[in-house]
Design a protein around this motif. Sequence first.
Motif: not given
Length: 161
Positions: A91-98, A104-107, A148-150
């Motif tokens: 989820s963190k990697c997706q937030s950085l890449a996208y 927006l990407c979260v867990a 994002t990324g949290t």
Amino acid sequence: MVKPKMLEAETLEDMTETYTTNTVGPLLMGQAFLPLLKKASQGSPGSGLSCNKAAIVNISSIAGSIASAFGWELMQVTSYRCSKAALNMLSKCQSLAYKEHGILCVALHPGWVQTDLGSAAGEAPPVTVDDSVQGMLKVLSSLSEKDTGTFQDWEGNVIPW
């Protein structure tokens, strides 16, 4: 997917199956939907990140928090814990890449919910399915670029990695 085993009983097969389901599955889903998520983000008015534009929400678990040993005494479920910790990193990697694509990407941890999985430890979980879903919907509606990324729970609390 969870296999209720003690640490010394974990197997390569269980670890691989659980990791494939809980980590590789969400990775492949994100990749498959990426073109549509990019299109949705580009076609949405306004700036910043939100679930109203484009988002990847990975359903995780506090059991995947390395900082917390929540529930260890009830269920060790090492393969599940490891797979969810890996999902949190995904989820963190997706937030950085996208982020640059407006996604927006979260867990998100749904809570200890009254389901078959939640009850597998032999104790009654405190959160109803309805409360969990309503809480997650409220959290999702309030997420923004700062989130994002949290890793958050169903009540919007940030969970330590």
